[in-house]
Design an enzyme around this catalytic site. Structure first.
Site, PDB file in Angstrom:
ATOM      1  N   LYS A   2      43.419   0.267  18.632  1.00  8.57           N
ATOM      2  CA  LYS A   2      42.498  -0.317  17.935  1.00  8.57           C
ATOM      3  C   LYS A   2      42.686  -0.606  16.429  1.00  8.57           C
ATOM      4  O   LYS A   2      42.926   0.656  15.895  1.00  8.57           O
ATOM      5  CB  LYS A   2      40.992   0.366  18.265  1.00  8.57           C
TER       6      LYS A   2
ATOM      7  N   THR B  82      29.026   0.694  12.548  1.00 11.07           N
ATOM      8  CA  THR B  82      29.940   0.583  13.574  1.00 11.07           C
ATOM      9  C   THR B  82      30.289   1.990  14.175  1.00 11.07           C
ATOM     10  O   THR B  82      31.484   2.332  14.761  1.00 11.07           O
ATOM     11  CB  THR B  82      31.329   0.303  12.803  1.00 11.07           C
TER      12      THR B  82
ATOM     13  N   GLY C 140      30.546   4.475  16.848  1.00 11.38           N
ATOM     14  CA  GLY C 140      30.613   4.363  18.263  1.00 11.38           C
ATOM     15  C   GLY C 140      31.156   3.434  18.904  1.00 11.38           C
ATOM     16  O   GLY C 140      31.222   3.063  20.136  1.00 11.38           O
ATOM     17  N   THR C 141      31.832   2.475  18.085  1.00 10.88           N
ATOM     18  CA  THR C 141      32.403   1.111  18.687  1.00 10.88           C
ATOM     19  C   THR C 141      33.454   1.501  19.390  1.00 10.88           C
ATOM     20  O   THR C 141      33.868   0.838  20.555  1.00 10.88           O
ATOM     21  CB  THR C 141      33.091   0.406  17.305  1.00 10.88           C
ATOM     22  N   GLY C 142      34.487   2.544  19.226  1.00  8.41           N
ATOM     23  CA  GLY C 142      35.529   2.945  20.113  1.00  8.41           C
ATOM     24  C   GLY C 142      35.127   3.524  21.309  1.00  8.41           C
ATOM     25  O   GLY C 142      35.635   3.076  22.368  1.00  8.41           O
ATOM     26  N   CYS C 143      33.908   4.304  21.559  1.00  9.43           N
ATOM     27  CA  CYS C 143      33.492   4.964  22.763  1.00  9.43           C
ATOM     28  C   CYS C 143      32.928   3.635  23.524  1.00  9.43           C
ATOM     29  O   CYS C 143      33.030   3.626  24.652  1.00  9.43           O
ATOM     30  CB  CYS C 143      32.287   5.741  22.687  1.00  9.43           C
TER      31      CYS C 143
HETATM   32  N1  LIG Z   1      33.525  -4.415  11.492  1.00 11.34           N
HETATM   33  C1  LIG Z   1      34.045  -4.989  12.559  1.00 11.34           C
HETATM   34  N2  LIG Z   1      33.957  -5.958  13.296  1.00 11.34           N
HETATM   35  C2  LIG Z   1      34.216  -6.279  14.553  1.00 11.34           C
HETATM   36  N3  LIG Z   1      34.872  -5.538  15.115  1.00 11.34           N
HETATM   37  C3  LIG Z   1      35.033  -4.287  14.939  1.00 11.34           C
HETATM   38  C4  LIG Z   1      34.694  -3.754  13.366  1.00 11.34           C
HETATM   39  N4  LIG Z   1      34.833  -2.420  13.293  1.00 11.34           N
HETATM   40  C5  LIG Z   1      35.567  -2.217  14.770  1.00 11.34           C
HETATM   41  N5  LIG Z   1      35.870  -3.064  15.597  1.00 11.34           N
HETATM   42  C6  LIG Z   1      36.207  -3.380  16.892  1.00 11.34           C
HETATM   43  O1  LIG Z   1      35.616  -2.150  17.433  1.00 11.34           O
HETATM   44  C7  LIG Z   1      36.580  -1.691  18.543  1.00 11.34           C
HETATM   45  C8  LIG Z   1      36.624  -0.176  18.015  1.00 11.34           C
HETATM   46  O2  LIG Z   1      37.699  -0.174  17.065  1.00 11.34           O
HETATM   47  P1  LIG Z   1      37.627   1.005  16.098  1.00 11.34           P
HETATM   48  O3  LIG Z   1      39.076   1.091  15.526  1.00 11.34           O
HETATM   49  O4  LIG Z   1      36.661   0.960  15.072  1.00 11.34           O
HETATM   50  O5  LIG Z   1      37.371   2.548  16.876  1.00 11.34           O
HETATM   51  P2  LIG Z   1      36.948   4.031  16.599  1.00 11.34           P
HETATM   52  O6  LIG Z   1      37.511   4.258  15.565  1.00 11.34           O
HETATM   53  O7  LIG Z   1      37.680   4.729  18.011  1.00 11.34           O
HETATM   54  O8  LIG Z   1      35.611   3.850  16.855  1.00 11.34           O
HETATM   55  P3  LIG Z   1      34.285   5.075  16.779  1.00 11.34           P
HETATM   56  O9  LIG Z   1      35.318   6.446  16.424  1.00 11.34           O
HETATM   57  O10 LIG Z   1      33.675   4.850  15.400  1.00 11.34           O
HETATM   58  O11 LIG Z   1      33.813   5.103  18.089  1.00 11.34           O
HETATM   59  C9  LIG Z   1      37.826  -2.398  17.973  1.00 11.34           C
HETATM   60  O12 LIG Z   1      37.776  -3.509  19.286  1.00 11.34           O
HETATM   61  C10 LIG Z   1      37.873  -3.025  16.868  1.00 11.34           C
HETATM   62  O13 LIG Z   1      38.373  -4.148  16.632  1.00 11.34           O
HETATM   63  C1  LIG Z   2      30.466  13.123  20.849  1.00  8.97           C
HETATM   64  C2  LIG Z   2      31.206  11.916  20.390  1.00  8.97           C
HETATM   65  N1  LIG Z   2      32.418  11.283  20.851  1.00  8.97           N
HETATM   66  C3  LIG Z   2      33.011  10.485  20.224  1.00  8.97           C
HETATM   67  C4  LIG Z   2      32.979  10.258  18.864  1.00  8.97           C
HETATM   68  C5  LIG Z   2      33.935   9.054  18.469  1.00  8.97           C
HETATM   69  O1  LIG Z   2      33.271   8.197  17.863  1.00  8.97           O
HETATM   70  C6  LIG Z   2      31.901  10.818  18.215  1.00  8.97           C
HETATM   71  N2  LIG Z   2      31.543  10.614  16.964  1.00  8.97           N
HETATM   72  N3  LIG Z   2      31.119  11.625  18.989  1.00  8.97           N
HETATM   73 MG   LIG Z   3      36.197   3.536  13.835  1.00  9.43          MG
END
Ligand SMILES: Nc1ncnc2c1ncn2[C@@H]1O[C@H](COP(=O)(O)OP(=O)(O)OP(=O)(O)O)[C@@H](O)[C@H]1O
Ligand SMILES: Cc1ncc(CO)c(N)n1
Ligand SMILES: [Mg+2]
Length: 563
Positions: A240, A273, A275-278
């Protein structure tokens, strides 16, 4: 229904190939639990499970619907933007049941992580057993796994109760930079989870950590990381790029062991943003649980995140640098609805302005300037009636007018076009007798939106009430040019409808400064105001005309009260 029978490695199934797609999905799939890649040839069948070791189905059982089910094994985020809470919301948004095994409880908000309490391993094991031994879990998705002991417990649980697919989000560091799982976890991912994962979804930092610390700064770096991670055993890898520096797009790299797919979406300008990853991983799991194959599931999930971020870009929750987003796309409309009076206020019908694109064209005005002038002059509700506009232009105009209306606390209604009303989150719609029936509009728009219906007769007024409308528009009271072949009901017809109507009424058709007081003076309490088109918009100065009309209406209302 014609069923065909077959025998697979661990379950006997009955399948019916002709069922429609939605029906197949609602029944869900019950593939043999082998933790293997989703078998696309099996996806098009319905399975009615008859496990070799289970009792024959009772007729009661066969009526029950199997619904897609994701189990998330993750940490709790007290701020509810990420972790278990994000997983629950993302699955709910995608129409999938989500059960939860909690591995850690974090004290967390939009500023950062203030504390972590790890759940004892044996209690993680107990939760896993409770869920997996009883419920038919389709897909397991993992998030925060704070200790190697918990990874061991999870892989043991998956061996004992295999599931169709495993989505591993290798959470290590929160967006705020706080450590959620230390380096000791890396061996657990590499040796135990990645080899059995259907997909692993690291962000840049996590991919780098899994690969021993190599820097990832470009899309090319992401591709080589995806390949190296694939060598560790997962069937698919999604690196990602949410945190990719200097990138105008949000770019993710998907690698299935053969082909690379560069998945791009618009980078939404927002701080929300967290929690986007989860949520992305949960959405992938949800789509897999519904029966999707991997690449479409990832694409749907990415599009879902983009849409939710865009919708939530201006919402404010917490004071820290990274806010949560709204998984269900509901909060903003709640705020809007709570800005206007709760429910429909009939006094909003007092000076009801209906726009007309031809008139704006004639006077060289934009629709937004016309709406603003009408509101500044005292219009109490706006209806956009754009008969000649292309849908896209109508929607853009509606969005712009929505901003103006809401900054002035004036409701915005859309004529005819429920789709446009939904798309711009307008306060409601106004429909005619041959448009979408009000009861269907009510089903589509929900209980909180305003619905008005044009009525000429007491019967139509009665039907509008039955259908759940909020008000009726009655006319044409006088002859008018704005509507072709329009039957004029006159003041008598208006009065008859008002007397019969259980709903508040706004009078429409040929009404202006010269006759507005005669209309209001028919003296029926549920006549709440007049709707005007030409009297405002086919005039040189909308503001002046609106003020004049407002004064006339106020005077006749005062007169009514003194009588
Ligand atoms: N500003 C944004 N606009 C559109 N898509 C985004 C944006 N930021 C993140 N994404 C998308 O969201 C998804 C999660 O990506 P990200 O790299 O932020 O994950 P992460 O760091 O594991 O997230 P988090 O730790 O915040 O839960 C990916 O598909 C990424 O492309
Ligand atoms: C509990 C928990 N899981 C995953 C993430 C990653 O976004 C977070 N910030 N907190
Ligand atoms: Mg992120």
């Amino acid at each position: 229904m014609a069923y065909t029978q077959g025998l697979s490695s661990s379950c006997l199934f009955l399948s019916h190939k002709g069922a429609p797609q939605g029906f197949q999905q609602s029944l869900g799939l019950n593939l043999p639990f082998t933790n293997s890649r989703i078998n696309s040839s099996l996806q098009t069948r319905i399975f009615v499970e008859l496990r070799e070791d289970s009792a024959p189905m009772t007729s009661d059982h066969s009526k029950k619907m199997k619904i897609p089910h994701v189990l998330t094994v993750a940490g709790s985020d007290s701020g509810a933007g990420a972790g278990i809470q994000a997983d629950l919301k993302a699955c709910a948004a995608r129409g999938v049941y989500c059960s939860t095994v909690i591995t850690a409880v974090t004290a967390q908000n939009t500023v950062g992580v203030q504390g972590v309490s790890v759940v004892p391993e044996d209690f993680v094991a107990e939760q896993l057993k409770s869920v997996l031994s009883d419920m038919q879990v389709d897909v397991v998705k993992t998030g925060m796994l704070p200790s190697i002991g918990i990874v061991n417990v999870l892989s043991q649980g998956l061996r004992e109760f295999p599931v169709r697919a495993l989505v591993v989000d290798p959470v290590m560091v929160s967006t705020s930079g706080d450590v959620l799982a230390g380096p000791s976890i890396l061996a657990g991912f590499r040796e135990q989870l990645l080899p059995i994962a259907d997909i692993v979804t690291p962000n840049l930092k996590e991919a780098s950590a899994l690969l021993g610390g190599q820097q990832l700064e470009t899309v090319a770096d992401m591709c080589s990381a995806a390949k190296l991670l694939h060598d560790m055993g997962p069937r698919n890898v999604l690196v990602k790029g949410g945190d990719l520096p200097d990138s105008l797009d949000a770019v993710d790299i998907f690698f299935d062991g053969k082909d690379f797919h560069e998945l791009r979406s618009m980078r939404i300008k927002t701080c929300n943003t967290h929690g986007t990853g989860c949520s992305l991983a949960s959405c992938i799991a949800a789509e897999l649980a519904k029966g999707s194959s991997m690449l479409p599931a990832v694409k749907v999930a990415k599009h879902y995140i983009e849409t939710a971020l865009d919708y939530s870009k201006d919402i404010a929750i917490g004071n820290g640098p990274q806010g949560p987003f709204d998984h269900l796309l509901r909060l903003k409309s709640y705020v809007h609805n709570s800005c206007r009076q709760v429910g429909f206020n009939p006094s909003d019908l007092f000076l009801y302005a209906v726009t007309d694109s031809r008139m704006n064209k004639k006077w060289g005005r934009s629709i937004t300037d016309a709406v603003k002038a009408a509101i500044d002059g005292g219009a109490t509700i706006i209806q956009l009636r754009e008969k000649d506009s292309e849908t896209q232009d109508f929607l853009e105009a509606a969005k712009a007018c929505f901003k103006i209306c809401h900054s002035h606390g004036v409701p915005l209604l859309i004529n005819d076009r429920i789709d446009v009303a939904l798309a711009c989150d307008a306060d409601g719609v106004h429909v005619g007798q041959s448009d979408m029936p009000a009861r269907v509009a009510r089903t589509l728009l929900g209980p909180d939106k305003i619905i008005g219906v044009s009525c000429k007769t007491p019967e139509q007024a009665h039907q509008a009430w039955i259908d759940g409308a909020d008000y009726i528009g009655c006319g044409g009271v006088y002859p008018t040019n704005t509507k072709e072949n329009n039957l004029t009901v006159g003041l008598d017809g208006l009065k008859t409808v008002c007397v019969a109507s259980k709903l508040p009424v706004v009078a429409i058709g040929g009404i202006g400064a010269s006759n507005a007081s005669s209309v209001m003076e028919i003296g029926v309490p549920n006549l709440k105001g007049v709707a005007v088109v030409s009297a405002l918009f086919d005039r040189e100065c909308i503001l002046t005309e609106a003020r004049k009309l407002h004064a006339i209406l106020t005077e006749s209302m005062l007169l009514q009260r003194t009588h």
